[in-house]
Design a protein around this motif. Structure first.
Motif, short mmCIF file in Angstrom:
data_model
loop_
_atom_site.label_atom_id
_atom_site.label_comp_id
_atom_site.label_asym_id
_atom_site.label_seq_id
_atom_site.Cartn_x
_atom_site.Cartn_y
_atom_site.Cartn_z
N PRO A 195 0.81 -1.23 0.00
CA PRO A 195 0.00 0.00 0.00
C PRO A 195 0.84 1.28 0.00
CG PRO A 195 -0.10 -1.08 2.13
CD PRO A 195 0.64 -2.01 1.22
N GLU A 196 2.13 1.16 0.22
CA GLU A 196 3.04 2.31 0.18
C GLU A 196 3.71 2.46 -1.19
OE1 GLU A 196 3.58 4.62 2.71
OE2 GLU A 196 1.80 3.63 3.51
N TRP A 197 3.25 1.69 -2.17
CA TRP A 197 3.86 1.67 -3.51
C TRP A 197 3.99 3.08 -4.09
CZ3 TRP A 197 2.27 3.06 -8.43
CH2 TRP A 197 3.04 2.57 -9.49
N ALA A 198 2.92 3.84 -4.10
CA ALA A 198 2.94 5.17 -4.72
C ALA A 198 3.93 6.09 -4.01
CB ALA A 198 1.54 5.77 -4.73
N VAL A 199 3.97 6.03 -2.69
CA VAL A 199 4.91 6.85 -1.93
C VAL A 199 6.34 6.47 -2.29
CG1 VAL A 199 5.75 7.38 0.40
CG2 VAL A 199 3.29 7.22 -0.03
N LYS A 200 6.61 5.18 -2.34
CA LYS A 200 7.97 4.71 -2.68
C LYS A 200 8.37 5.14 -4.08
CE LYS A 200 7.82 0.76 0.46
NZ LYS A 200 7.71 -0.72 0.56
N VAL A 201 7.46 5.02 -5.03
CA VAL A 201 7.77 5.44 -6.40
C VAL A 201 8.01 6.94 -6.44
CG1 VAL A 201 6.80 5.70 -8.73
CG2 VAL A 201 6.59 3.51 -7.52
N HIS A 202 7.16 7.70 -5.81
CA HIS A 202 7.29 9.17 -5.78
C HIS A 202 8.62 9.60 -5.16
CE1 HIS A 202 6.10 13.36 -5.58
NE2 HIS A 202 6.40 13.37 -4.30
N GLN A 203 9.05 8.89 -4.13
CA GLN A 203 10.29 9.25 -3.44
C GLN A 203 11.53 8.60 -4.06
OE1 GLN A 203 9.42 8.14 0.65
NE2 GLN A 203 8.24 10.01 1.00
N GLY A 204 11.34 7.86 -5.17
CA GLY A 204 12.49 7.23 -5.83
C GLY A 204 13.02 6.01 -5.09
N ARG A 205 12.22 5.42 -4.23
CA ARG A 205 12.65 4.27 -3.43
C ARG A 205 12.25 2.97 -4.14
NH1 ARG A 205 9.31 5.89 1.40
NH2 ARG A 205 9.55 3.70 1.94
N THR A 206 12.48 2.90 -5.42
CA THR A 206 12.05 1.73 -6.20
C THR A 206 12.78 0.45 -5.80
OG1 THR A 206 13.57 2.34 -7.97
CG2 THR A 206 11.29 3.11 -8.17
N ASP A 207 13.93 0.57 -5.17
CA ASP A 207 14.65 -0.62 -4.70
C ASP A 207 13.89 -1.32 -3.56
OD1 ASP A 207 15.32 1.76 -3.22
OD2 ASP A 207 16.86 0.59 -2.18
N GLU A 208 12.91 -0.64 -2.97
CA GLU A 208 12.12 -1.22 -1.88
C GLU A 208 10.84 -1.89 -2.37
OE1 GLU A 208 11.36 1.60 1.25
OE2 GLU A 208 13.34 2.51 1.01
N LEU A 209 10.56 -1.82 -3.66
CA LEU A 209 9.33 -2.41 -4.20
C LEU A 209 9.43 -3.93 -4.18
CD1 LEU A 209 8.69 -0.02 -7.20
CD2 LEU A 209 7.66 0.05 -4.92
N ALA A 210 8.33 -4.57 -3.81
CA ALA A 210 8.31 -6.03 -3.69
C ALA A 210 7.69 -6.67 -4.92
CB ALA A 210 7.50 -6.43 -2.45
N ASP A 211 8.04 -7.93 -5.14
CA ASP A 211 7.40 -8.72 -6.18
C ASP A 211 5.93 -8.92 -5.81
OD1 ASP A 211 10.00 -8.96 -7.02
OD2 ASP A 211 10.11 -11.13 -6.76
N TYR A 212 5.07 -8.95 -6.81
CA TYR A 212 3.66 -9.25 -6.56
C TYR A 212 3.45 -10.76 -6.53
CZ TYR A 212 -1.24 -10.11 -7.19
OH TYR A 212 -2.52 -10.58 -7.03
N GLU A 213 2.75 -11.22 -5.53
CA GLU A 213 2.39 -12.63 -5.42
C GLU A 213 0.89 -12.72 -5.16
OE1 GLU A 213 4.85 -14.36 -2.41
OE2 GLU A 213 6.70 -13.81 -3.44
N ALA A 214 0.24 -13.77 -5.65
CA ALA A 214 -1.21 -13.92 -5.55
C ALA A 214 -1.72 -13.83 -4.11
CB ALA A 214 -1.65 -15.22 -6.20
N LYS A 215 -0.89 -14.20 -3.15
CA LYS A 215 -1.35 -14.15 -1.75
C LYS A 215 -1.68 -12.73 -1.31
CE LYS A 215 3.30 -14.08 0.19
NZ LYS A 215 4.29 -14.79 0.96
N ALA A 216 -1.22 -11.72 -2.05
CA ALA A 216 -1.56 -10.34 -1.71
C ALA A 216 -3.06 -10.09 -1.82
CB ALA A 216 -0.80 -9.38 -2.62
N LEU A 217 -3.75 -10.87 -2.62
CA LEU A 217 -5.20 -10.72 -2.76
C LEU A 217 -5.94 -11.02 -1.46
CD1 LEU A 217 -5.72 -12.35 -6.25
CD2 LEU A 217 -5.84 -9.91 -5.70
N ALA A 218 -5.32 -11.77 -0.57
CA ALA A 218 -5.95 -12.16 0.69
C ALA A 218 -5.54 -11.27 1.87
CB ALA A 218 -5.60 -13.61 1.00
N THR A 219 -4.77 -10.22 1.58
CA THR A 219 -4.27 -9.35 2.64
C THR A 219 -5.12 -8.09 2.75
OG1 THR A 219 -2.04 -10.15 2.24
CG2 THR A 219 -2.25 -8.11 3.51
N LEU A 220 -5.55 -7.79 3.93
CA LEU A 220 -6.27 -6.54 4.18
C LEU A 220 -5.38 -5.60 4.95
CD1 LEU A 220 -9.73 -7.97 5.31
CD2 LEU A 220 -9.10 -7.09 3.07
N TYR A 221 -5.32 -4.35 4.53
CA TYR A 221 -4.50 -3.35 5.21
C TYR A 221 -5.37 -2.45 6.02
CZ TYR A 221 -0.70 -4.90 2.25
OH TYR A 221 0.26 -5.64 1.65
#
Length: 140
Positions: free
Chosen positions: A114-140
């Protein structure tokens, strides 16, 4: 609706797309949200415009593009256990800057982080994680 579904309904030409979308625009649609599996794929042979680019061109209305934004793989592959790696946004930005579409929707990358946009905006792309199907079952 994915572009593939639209093609089944509207045909495989810009004219057929216009015949389907222009009446919606004339009826009062303000914006078209144009989903396709990979935003970077052209909608029609001989043009580099994607679905959102063509919808904007034929209607004159603002459009939203979406489809594997920020990821290397497609949605269906995740169910087979394949992770999507973070991908460059350079092409997306070039398409946005040249006016192909007006807005960008992000799906799976935000489901994974859920912090993807903030990380991209701040140039922290090295912190982006791979997407896995189990993310569909996660509630934030």
């Amino acid at each position: 609706m994915e572009a593939a579904g639209l093609r089944r309904q509207a045909g495989d030409t810009p004219e057929a797309l216009a015949a389907w979308l222009v009446p919606l625009a004339e009826a009062g649609a303000d914006v078209f949200h144009c989903s396709q599996r990979r935003f970077w794929e052209p909608e029609f042979e001989g043009s580099d415009l994607n679905f959102a680019g063509w919808a904007k061109k034929v209607t004159g209305k603002p459009t939203i593009t979406v489809g594997s934004v920020g990821l290397s793989g497609e949605f269906i592959a995740s169910y087979a256990g394949e992770a999507s790696k973070p991908a460059s946004l350079d092409r997306l930005l070039r398409m946005l800057e040249r006016g192909d579409f007006d807005l960008v929707a992000v799906g799976r990358a935000l489901l994974q982080d859920p912090e993807w946009a903030v990380k991209v905006h701040q140039g922290r792309t090295d912190e982006l994680a791979d997407y896995e199907a189990k993310a569909l079952a996660t509630l934030y």
